[in-house]
Design an enzyme around this catalytic site. Structure first.
Site, PDB file in Angstrom:
ATOM      1  N   TRP A 139       8.879   2.524   6.171  1.00 36.54           N
ATOM      2  CA  TRP A 139       7.382   2.813   5.769  1.00 36.54           C
ATOM      3  C   TRP A 139       7.057   1.900   4.683  1.00 36.54           C
ATOM      4  CZ3 TRP A 139       4.785   5.918   8.544  1.00 36.54           C
ATOM      5  CH2 TRP A 139       3.927   6.683   7.992  1.00 36.54           C
ATOM      6  N   ASP A 195      -0.571   0.293  -1.858  1.00 39.32           N
ATOM      7  CA  ASP A 195      -1.684   1.084  -2.220  1.00 39.32           C
ATOM      8  C   ASP A 195      -1.777   2.579  -1.646  1.00 39.32           C
ATOM      9  OD1 ASP A 195      -2.230   0.207   0.209  1.00 39.32           O
ATOM     10  OD2 ASP A 195      -4.245  -0.209   0.229  1.00 39.32           O
ATOM     11  N   GLU A 198      -1.329   2.783   1.835  1.00 40.98           N
ATOM     12  CA  GLU A 198       0.210   2.378   2.543  1.00 40.98           C
ATOM     13  C   GLU A 198       0.186   1.267   3.156  1.00 40.98           C
ATOM     14  OE1 GLU A 198       2.129   6.563   2.735  1.00 40.98           O
ATOM     15  OE2 GLU A 198       0.913   6.366   4.406  1.00 40.98           O
ATOM     16  N   GLU A 199      -0.670   0.417   3.041  1.00 46.18           N
ATOM     17  CA  GLU A 199      -0.745  -0.892   3.856  1.00 46.18           C
ATOM     18  C   GLU A 199      -0.577  -2.362   2.958  1.00 46.18           C
ATOM     19  OE1 GLU A 199      -4.219   0.799   6.725  1.00 46.18           O
ATOM     20  OE2 GLU A 199      -4.775  -0.423   5.232  1.00 46.18           O
ATOM     21  N   GLU A 422      -9.354  14.003   9.408  1.00 49.21           N
ATOM     22  CA  GLU A 422      -9.361  13.081   8.453  1.00 49.21           C
ATOM     23  C   GLU A 422     -10.444  12.085   8.506  1.00 49.21           C
ATOM     24  OE1 GLU A 422      -5.733   9.955   7.537  1.00 49.21           O
ATOM     25  OE2 GLU A 422      -6.661   9.471   9.336  1.00 49.21           O
TER      26      GLU A 422
END
Length: 571
Positions: A139, A195, A198-199, A422
């Site tokens: 992750w 960030d 999550e990238e 989402e």
């Protein structure tokens, strides 16, 4: 099926723009959003899927995508909403949920995980299983916004309890959790982070903004319970953070969301930062990026316009009307679509702005914010417009209509059930990606509250000033410059640029690169962190003849720490 036939019939632009129609959507969606948000919280939520007490699931979706986890960030933003609803007197039945969250976070903080344990960085772990065990798969970690947001939510709760005289619970139960998070923020804010999407691993504007808020709130709470030495320590770091926050500004008109990643930097990250650090007492303060500040308004203008031609669903919409927005224009996740929560965030920033303008009885148009206001009145000029002026009335009415337009689009693409996923399909408006996203519901509630003029508690942004002398803001990072350059016999390649470490554009003192991997020439230089650096390569021969590569200058933004490498080609 999308919104009910009644709402679809009302969605003719000349009718839907009327405030009463938005009122109807807000009235119908608010109880659905609240119930759906609570349904995703264990142990009793109807969709919480076995989550332990006080654990917030991101979504009940278990495939394409699997969001049946608990994220520290999403949970904190959800409970900030719940705590605000309780402390502002809107729903006093939520006390049990808050107590459960406190208990859950005391446990989650102590779970050893791939980021470490409580003393070695484990607070930066972004997500856990809903049974309070560590997720150990690959992750994007660490993510350093979570501890800041959790401490902010719990400090809001602590302040309320102190006002009610419940000091012992604050000092014995809440403060140990809060202190862990604040110490983590204080020690790690100037370290790279993934960030909020999550990238990208670099420095993140959203993370820096919420970390600054957390420390400011922590200072006040620490003083209130006698932790004066910690308050002083947090104050020093908060000053550094506030200075660092200014470095993200791109003078072309937006906050650069991340210092790395190779994208434009135009990102919902910045709009979310503004609404989650809103402090009405600070007015339109620019250094804390308040929603109505000139920099925040120009940033919003740039961000919204980046999506006008990005999605098919926005086709044909006038340039001064609302459009659906997403995370960032280069997004490809799940096809790269608009998001409910990012579109609602735009509305919320504008509603927050209206709260302040109406409260202070005036509105400032600066040369920075002028492009934002000119979309509503092409004749407007820089100046201060009081509430008695026709310009104030015209602009605030136009901004209200504009902000309502973003809610109207969310309403248009809300299913008849009221469920919020989402994302919204960029082509046909159908819900996309995870169903019943908790963050979508929380964002609807906070946007609706802002529209109603609800003012959250102050966190200490009022009256702050920059004190940027010294400190750890500009730590150095190692940058390896690589350039593919063919040379003639006797020629070498050198590097020079716009900072001291690159010899301030000197050709005499330019830095020689190694040709060990010819035709790639390389050299490693220590440069200031989180800094825009312009540079060029030159060729010099034995006689001292200098050949510059062609314009424009090359440019990088160094990360906050760590290492960085370029892969350039001689021009």
């Amino acid at each position: 099926m999308l919104l009910s036939a009644v709402f679809l019939a009302l969605f003719a632009p000349s009718v839907w723009a009327q405030s009463s129609v938005i009122d109807a959507y807000v009235a119908s969606e608010s109880p659905i959003a609240k119930a759906s948000m609570l349904a995703n919280i264990g142990p009793s939520g109807s969709k919480s899927s076995g989550a332990f007490s006080g654990i917030v699931i991101a979504s009940p979706s278990t495939e394409n995508p699997d969001y049946l986890y608990t994220w520290t960030r999403d949970s904190a933003l959800t409970f900030q909403t719940i705590i605000d609803q309780f402390t502002l007197g809107f729903d006093t039945t939520l006390r049990g949920e808050i107590d459960n969250y406190v208990g859950a976070q005391a446990i989650v903080q102590q779970i050893p995980n791939p980021s470490g344990d409580i003393t070695t960085g484990g607070l930066g772990e972004p997500k856990f299983y809903v049974n309070e065990t560590a997720f150990t798969g690959p992750w994007g970690r660490p993510q350093r916004d979570g501890p800041a947001l959790r401490s902010t939510a719990l400090i809001t709760w602590a302040n309320y309890l102190l006002s009610e005289g419940n000091t012992s619970y604050v000092t014995d139960t809440l403060w140990p959790i809060i202190e862990n998070d604040l110490n983590y923020v204080s020690s790690n804010w100037n370290q790279s982070t993934y960030d909020l999407w999550e990238e990208i691993y670099s420095s993140s504007f959203f993370s820096t903004a919420v970390q600054h808020r957390a420390l400011r709130q922590g200072i006040t709470l620490a003083r209130a319970i006698g932790q004066t030495s910690l308050a002083s320590s947090y104050g020093n770091q908060a000053d550094f953070l506030l200075c660092f926050l200014q470095s993200y500004w791109n003078p072309t008109g937006y906050m650069t969301a991340n210092t790395g990643g190779g994208r434009s930097g135009i990102d919902a990250n910045s709009v979310l930062a503004s609404i989650h650090t809103f402090d009405a007492a600070a007015g339109c303060d620019a250094i804390t990026f308040q929603p109505c500040s000139d920099v925040a308004l120009l940033n919003l203008f740039t961000y919204v316009n980046a999506f006008r031609n990005t999605y098919e669903i926005n086709s044909g919409i006038s340039t001064n009307e609302a459009v659906l927005t997403g995370r960032y224009p280069e997004d490809v996740y799940m096809g790269g679509n608009p998001w409910y929560l990012t579109t609602l965030a735009v509305a919320e920033q504008l509603y927050d702005s209206l709260i302040v303008w109406n409260s202070q009885g005036s509105l400032d148009v600066t040369n920075i914010s002028l492009p934002f206001f000119k979309q509503f009145d092409s004749t407007i000029t820089a100046g201060t417009y009081t509430s008695s002026s026709p310009e104030f009335s015209t602009l605030t009415a136009a901004v209200k209509t504009f902000s309502d337009g973003f809610v109207a689009l969310v309403a248009k693409y809300t299913p008849s059930s009221g469920g919020l996923a989402e994302q919204i399909s960029r082509s046909n408006g159908a819900p996309v990606s995870a169903v019943d996203l908790t963050w979508s519901y929380a964002s609807a509630l906070t946007a609706f509250d802002a529209r109603a003029g609800v003012i959250p508690g102050s966190w200490g942004a009022q009256g702050l000033s920059l004190n940027c002398g010294g400190g750890p803001v500009a730590q150095t990072v190692s940058v390896t410059f690589n350039v593919d350059a063919s040379t003639l016999e006797g020629q070498n390649v050198y590097l020079t640029g716009a900072v001291d470490a690159l010899e301030d554009w000197s050709t005499d003192n330019a830095i020689l690169l190694s040709s060990a991997n010819y035709p790639t020439w390389s050299v490693t230089v220590d440069l200031p962190g989180s800094t825009d650096v312009q540079y060029k390569y030159i060729k010099k021969d034995g006689s001292g003849t200098v050949t510059w590569e062609s314009d424009p200058n090359m440019e990088i933004t160094t990360p906050a720490n760590g290492t960085y490498a370029t892969n350039d080609t001689w021009r």
